[in-house]
Scaffold this motif. Structure first.
Motif, PDB file in Angstrom:
ATOM      1  N   PHE A  70       0.838  -1.199   0.000  1.00  0.00           N
ATOM      2  CA  PHE A  70       0.000   0.000   0.000  1.00  0.00           C
ATOM      3  C   PHE A  70       0.873   1.248   0.000  1.00  0.00           C
ATOM      4  O   PHE A  70       0.663   2.168  -0.791  1.00  0.00           O
ATOM      5  CB  PHE A  70      -0.932  -0.001   1.226  1.00  0.00           C
ATOM      6  N   ALA A  71       1.859   1.277   0.888  1.00  0.00           N
ATOM      7  CA  ALA A  71       2.751   2.434   0.987  1.00  0.00           C
ATOM      8  C   ALA A  71       3.515   2.642  -0.322  1.00  0.00           C
ATOM      9  O   ALA A  71       3.645   3.776  -0.801  1.00  0.00           O
ATOM     10  CB  ALA A  71       3.723   2.251   2.150  1.00  0.00           C
ATOM     11  N   ALA A  72       4.004   1.569  -0.907  1.00  0.00           N
ATOM     12  CA  ALA A  72       4.749   1.680  -2.169  1.00  0.00           C
ATOM     13  C   ALA A  72       3.868   2.226  -3.275  1.00  0.00           C
ATOM     14  O   ALA A  72       4.290   3.108  -4.039  1.00  0.00           O
ATOM     15  CB  ALA A  72       5.323   0.319  -2.561  1.00  0.00           C
ATOM     16  N   CYS A  73       2.639   1.731  -3.378  1.00  0.00           N
ATOM     17  CA  CYS A  73       1.719   2.206  -4.423  1.00  0.00           C
ATOM     18  C   CYS A  73       1.333   3.663  -4.209  1.00  0.00           C
ATOM     19  O   CYS A  73       1.205   4.428  -5.163  1.00  0.00           O
ATOM     20  CB  CYS A  73       0.465   1.340  -4.468  1.00  0.00           C
ATOM     21  N   HIS A 107      13.342  -1.633  -4.704  1.00  0.00           N
ATOM     22  CA  HIS A 107      12.381  -2.704  -4.412  1.00  0.00           C
ATOM     23  C   HIS A 107      11.121  -2.525  -5.265  1.00  0.00           C
ATOM     24  O   HIS A 107      10.596  -3.494  -5.820  1.00  0.00           O
ATOM     25  CB  HIS A 107      12.047  -2.701  -2.921  1.00  0.00           C
ATOM     26  N   ARG A 108      10.656  -1.295  -5.395  1.00  0.00           N
ATOM     27  CA  ARG A 108       9.456  -1.021  -6.197  1.00  0.00           C
ATOM     28  C   ARG A 108       9.712  -1.359  -7.663  1.00  0.00           C
ATOM     29  O   ARG A 108       8.865  -1.948  -8.332  1.00  0.00           O
ATOM     30  CB  ARG A 108       9.055   0.454  -6.041  1.00  0.00           C
ATOM     31  N   LEU A 109      10.881  -0.981  -8.171  1.00  0.00           N
ATOM     32  CA  LEU A 109      11.228  -1.298  -9.564  1.00  0.00           C
ATOM     33  C   LEU A 109      11.263  -2.809  -9.787  1.00  0.00           C
ATOM     34  O   LEU A 109      10.772  -3.293 -10.811  1.00  0.00           O
ATOM     35  CB  LEU A 109      12.572  -0.665  -9.932  1.00  0.00           C
ATOM     36  N   GLU A 110      11.818  -3.528  -8.826  1.00  0.00           N
ATOM     37  CA  GLU A 110      11.845  -4.992  -8.929  1.00  0.00           C
ATOM     38  C   GLU A 110      10.430  -5.554  -8.973  1.00  0.00           C
ATOM     39  O   GLU A 110      10.121  -6.428  -9.806  1.00  0.00           O
ATOM     40  CB  GLU A 110      12.601  -5.600  -7.745  1.00  0.00           C
ATOM     41  N   GLY A 113       8.847  -5.192 -12.248  1.00  0.00           N
ATOM     42  CA  GLY A 113       9.567  -5.816 -13.358  1.00  0.00           C
ATOM     43  C   GLY A 113      10.370  -4.820 -14.172  1.00  0.00           C
ATOM     44  O   GLY A 113      10.640  -5.049 -15.349  1.00  0.00           O
ATOM     45  N   LEU A 114      10.792  -3.735 -13.539  1.00  0.00           N
ATOM     46  CA  LEU A 114      11.526  -2.674 -14.239  1.00  0.00           C
ATOM     47  C   LEU A 114      12.940  -2.480 -13.703  1.00  0.00           C
ATOM     48  O   LEU A 114      13.601  -1.506 -14.040  1.00  0.00           O
ATOM     49  CB  LEU A 114      10.772  -1.332 -14.103  1.00  0.00           C
ATOM     50  N   ALA A 115      13.413  -3.398 -12.904  1.00  0.00           N
ATOM     51  CA  ALA A 115      14.704  -3.219 -12.255  1.00  0.00           C
ATOM     52  C   ALA A 115      15.860  -3.130 -13.238  1.00  0.00           C
ATOM     53  O   ALA A 115      16.798  -2.374 -13.020  1.00  0.00           O
ATOM     54  CB  ALA A 115      14.964  -4.341 -11.245  1.00  0.00           C
ATOM     55  N   ASN A 116      15.814  -3.854 -14.312  1.00  0.00           N
ATOM     56  CA  ASN A 116      16.931  -3.844 -15.256  1.00  0.00           C
ATOM     57  C   ASN A 116      16.577  -3.189 -16.581  1.00  0.00           C
ATOM     58  O   ASN A 116      17.215  -3.423 -17.580  1.00  0.00           O
ATOM     59  CB  ASN A 116      17.400  -5.285 -15.516  1.00  0.00           C
ATOM     60  N   SER A 117      15.530  -2.356 -16.553  1.00  0.00           N
ATOM     61  CA  SER A 117      15.123  -1.686 -17.795  1.00  0.00           C
ATOM     62  C   SER A 117      16.026  -0.527 -18.109  1.00  0.00           C
ATOM     63  O   SER A 117      16.585   0.096 -17.278  1.00  0.00           O
ATOM     64  CB  SER A 117      13.690  -1.186 -17.670  1.00  0.00           C
TER      65      SER A 117
END
Length: 117
Positions: A70-73, A107-110, A113-117
């Protein structure tokens, strides 16, 4: 560390450690708000004291997982992150813009699915 304190038929109180940095305080407040939202249907009747501690980030308790998500979103909306990622912003640059820690942004990027974009 933070806490959500709620008495029956009263508004909740979110307590935040003033010794924590601004980014931590913002995430803790959003996390505790997530606990309250999770129980919205029973909001008038329930009483609780939820403490945010080092265990909150462990990722094993369903209540803590929900509150962290919730906090991340709330603090790092997916659409905004995707837009910034497409423009080439790094995780550090996004963390600064969203006023969160670099670790929270990574963590949010992971999770998106955007961690390695």
């Amino acid at each position: 560390m933070g806490a959500l304190m709620k008495q029956p038929h009263q508004d909740p109180t979110i307590m935040i450690n003033q010794g924590d940095g601004e980014n931590r305080r913002r995430f803790t407040c959003a996390h505790e708000l997530g606990h309250f939202v999770r129980r919205a249907e029973e909001a008038e009747e329930y009483a609780t004291v939820d403490l945010r501690s080092g265990l909150s980030a462990a990722g094993s308790d369903p209540e803590e997982i929900y509150a962290n998500e919730f906090a991340a979103c709330l603090l790092m909306p997916a659409d905004s992150i995707k837009t910034y990622r497409e423009t080439g912003l790094s995780d550090l640059e996004m963390a600064i813009r969203f006023r969160v820690s670099r670790g929270a942004m990574q963590h949010r990027l992971e999770n998106l699915g955007l961690a390695n974009s």
